[in-house]
Design a protein around this motif. Structure first.
Motif, PDB file in Angstrom:
ATOM      1  N   GLY A  67       0.791  -1.222   0.000  1.00 54.62           N
ATOM      2  CA  GLY A  67       0.000   0.000   0.000  1.00 54.62           C
ATOM      3  C   GLY A  67       0.822   1.271   0.000  1.00 54.62           C
ATOM      4  O   GLY A  67       0.265   2.370  -0.094  1.00 54.62           O
ATOM      5  N   ARG A  68       2.145   1.152   0.084  1.00 52.59           N
ATOM      6  CA  ARG A  68       3.004   2.337   0.089  1.00 52.59           C
ATOM      7  C   ARG A  68       4.158   2.164  -0.903  1.00 52.59           C
ATOM      8  O   ARG A  68       5.225   2.750  -0.728  1.00 52.59           O
ATOM      9  CB  ARG A  68       3.532   2.625   1.496  1.00 52.59           C
ATOM     10  N   ALA A  69       3.943   1.351  -1.927  1.00 53.40           N
ATOM     11  CA  ALA A  69       4.955   1.139  -2.968  1.00 53.40           C
ATOM     12  C   ALA A  69       4.365   1.522  -4.319  1.00 53.40           C
ATOM     13  O   ALA A  69       3.212   1.194  -4.622  1.00 53.40           O
ATOM     14  CB  ALA A  69       5.416  -0.318  -2.976  1.00 53.40           C
ATOM     15  N   TYR A  70       5.177   2.211  -5.127  1.00 52.94           N
ATOM     16  CA  TYR A  70       4.677   2.778  -6.378  1.00 52.94           C
ATOM     17  C   TYR A  70       5.711   2.602  -7.488  1.00 52.94           C
ATOM     18  O   TYR A  70       6.918   2.678  -7.248  1.00 52.94           O
ATOM     19  CB  TYR A  70       4.382   4.278  -6.208  1.00 52.94           C
ATOM     20  N   GLY A  71       5.191   2.381  -8.675  1.00 52.93           N
ATOM     21  CA  GLY A  71       6.023   2.522  -9.855  1.00 52.93           C
ATOM     22  C   GLY A  71       6.018   3.984 -10.274  1.00 52.93           C
ATOM     23  O   GLY A  71       4.984   4.664 -10.166  1.00 52.93           O
ATOM     24  N   VAL A  72       7.167   4.493 -10.716  1.00 48.83           N
ATOM     25  CA  VAL A  72       7.278   5.914 -11.072  1.00 48.83           C
ATOM     26  C   VAL A  72       8.008   6.047 -12.406  1.00 48.83           C
ATOM     27  O   VAL A  72       9.036   5.395 -12.638  1.00 48.83           O
ATOM     28  CB  VAL A  72       8.039   6.733 -10.004  1.00 48.83           C
ATOM     29  N   ARG A  73       7.482   6.917 -13.264  1.00 48.69           N
ATOM     30  CA  ARG A  73       8.183   7.316 -14.488  1.00 48.69           C
ATOM     31  C   ARG A  73       8.319   8.832 -14.466  1.00 48.69           C
ATOM     32  O   ARG A  73       7.428   9.538 -13.959  1.00 48.69           O
ATOM     33  CB  ARG A  73       7.441   6.852 -15.743  1.00 48.69           C
ATOM     34  N   TYR A  74       9.417   9.321 -15.022  1.00 45.21           N
ATOM     35  CA  TYR A  74       9.727  10.750 -14.995  1.00 45.21           C
ATOM     36  C   TYR A  74       9.887  11.271 -16.411  1.00 45.21           C
ATOM     37  O   TYR A  74      10.597  10.663 -17.226  1.00 45.21           O
ATOM     38  CB  TYR A  74      11.030  10.997 -14.229  1.00 45.21           C
ATOM     39  N   PHE A  75       9.262  12.408 -16.687  1.00 44.30           N
ATOM     40  CA  PHE A  75       9.360  13.012 -18.014  1.00 44.30           C
ATOM     41  C   PHE A  75       9.724  14.486 -17.884  1.00 44.30           C
ATOM     42  O   PHE A  75       9.136  15.222 -17.077  1.00 44.30           O
ATOM     43  CB  PHE A  75       8.039  12.886 -18.774  1.00 44.30           C
ATOM     44  N   SER A  76      10.684  14.917 -18.700  1.00 43.02           N
ATOM     45  CA  SER A  76      10.940  16.332 -18.927  1.00 43.02           C
ATOM     46  C   SER A  76      10.025  16.772 -20.068  1.00 43.02           C
ATOM     47  O   SER A  76       9.317  15.952 -20.655  1.00 43.02           O
ATOM     48  CB  SER A  76      12.405  16.543 -19.304  1.00 43.02           C
ATOM     49  N   PRO A  77      10.033  18.059 -20.428  1.00 35.37           N
ATOM     50  CA  PRO A  77       9.214  18.480 -21.569  1.00 35.37           C
ATOM     51  C   PRO A  77       9.638  17.863 -22.903  1.00 35.37           C
ATOM     52  O   PRO A  77       8.871  17.910 -23.865  1.00 35.37           O
ATOM     53  CB  PRO A  77       9.403  20.005 -21.587  1.00 35.37           C
ATOM     54  N   LYS A  78      10.840  17.258 -22.942  1.00 33.56           N
ATOM     55  CA  LYS A  78      11.325  16.718 -24.209  1.00 33.56           C
ATOM     56  C   LYS A  78      11.505  15.207 -24.222  1.00 33.56           C
ATOM     57  O   LYS A  78      11.528  14.600 -25.289  1.00 33.56           O
ATOM     58  CB  LYS A  78      12.667  17.369 -24.590  1.00 33.56           C
TER      59      LYS A  78
END
Length: 291
Positions: A67-78
């Motif tokens: 309940g406190r674990a997440y997949g994360v993806r990060y994007f810049s504007p490009k």
């Protein structure tokens, strides 16, 4: 985004400052379940922040963090980036406001990143623990090209800090200025530096000046993300912590303060903690919602 999917809520938080006008702003989408990479890039480009984070809850969680674990993806504007420190801090603080402070785990493209969130005297702070870092040397010709793009003669470098490429989730070229004035005067060739950074797979260039034994001022050109300069860069701070430790420039146990964003009018403060016997680097900072 699927045709009938609701438009996701896009939150705006700043990291490494308790004031909305300071630190580095990030977009945060706490439920990106129905978004594909194109949707995420479009949202990041529309926001225009140096990075935005897109979270999906891990249904099985990680042991001890259900309940406190997440997949994360990060994007810049490009483009997508493998790891972003300030968007991690921003996301953790946004989650803490909804599910409470405590321990979180983020599964990123760079690896597993634990994050601890606490509330101290009305200020919420998050501490991320980097993946295992390492350093690489930079070829002389590539260093010459970086300095030419920055407009820095090599005499403007601090000889106590040899140039290196440092990794703690993303790759950053670390260059140390001999004076605060040199650091403050940043006017570089955007296209030229961007081309070199793509070739070397760099996320930012970490420009630093040492004020005292444990206090540094830093700036981070980020042309590969479509941003002239990142106001506060947690991933680069983690990489820098690994850099100074491996080169013996600070003790194995150390707490460093990095000031960033002052020259942009968005002052922020990053705390870098090194522990003897643990190669990972901890980066801490305050954060708050914008607007």
């Amino acid at each position: 985004m699927t045709t009938n999917a609701p438009r996701p809520e896009v939150l705006r938080y700043t990291a490494f400052s308790a004031e909305p006008e300071g630190g580095n702003p990030a977009g945060v989408v706490l439920d990106a379940t129905h978004l594909d990479a194109g949707d995420m890039l479009a949202i990041a480009a529309d926001l225009g922040y140096s990075e935005s984070a897109f979270l999906t809850a891990l249904p099985d969680g990680l042991e001890g963090h259900e309940g406190r674990a997440y997949g994360v993806r990060y994007f810049s504007p490009k483009a997508e980036v493998p790891f972003c420190g300030h968007a991690t801090v921003a996301s953790a603080i946004a989650l803490a406001e909804r599910i409470g402070p405590g321990e979180l785990v983020f599964s990123t493209q760079a690896g597993i990143v634990p994050v601890s969130v606490v509330q101290e005297r009305g200020t919420v702070r998050a501490t991320l623990t980097s993946v295992e870092p390492h350093l690489d040397r930079i070829e002389a010709a590539d260093l010459d090209e970086a300095l030419a793009a920055l407009g820095w003669p090599d005499t403007d470098l601090d000889p106590a800090f040899p140039p290196r490429i440092a990794f703690a989730g993303a790759r950053h070229l670390v260059l140390a200025a001999a004076t605060r004035a040199r650091l403050a005067d940043l006017a570089y060739d955007f296209a030229r530096l961007e081309a070199l950074m793509h070739r070397l797979d760099l996320t930012t260039v970490q420009l630093v000046w040492r004020e005292s034994a444990d206090v540094f001022h830093v700036r981070d050109p980020f042309p590969v993300g479509g941003v002239v300069e990142d106001p506060a860069t947690g991933a680069a701070a983690a990489a820098f912590g690994a850099y100074v430790r491996e080169l013996g420039l600070v003790p194995e146990d150390a707490v460093l303060t990095l000031h960033q964003g002052e020259d942009l009018g968005r002052p922020g403060e990053l705390t870098v903690t090194l522990r003897a016997g643990d190669p990972r680097v901890r980066v801490s900072g305050a954060g708050t919602r914008i607007g």
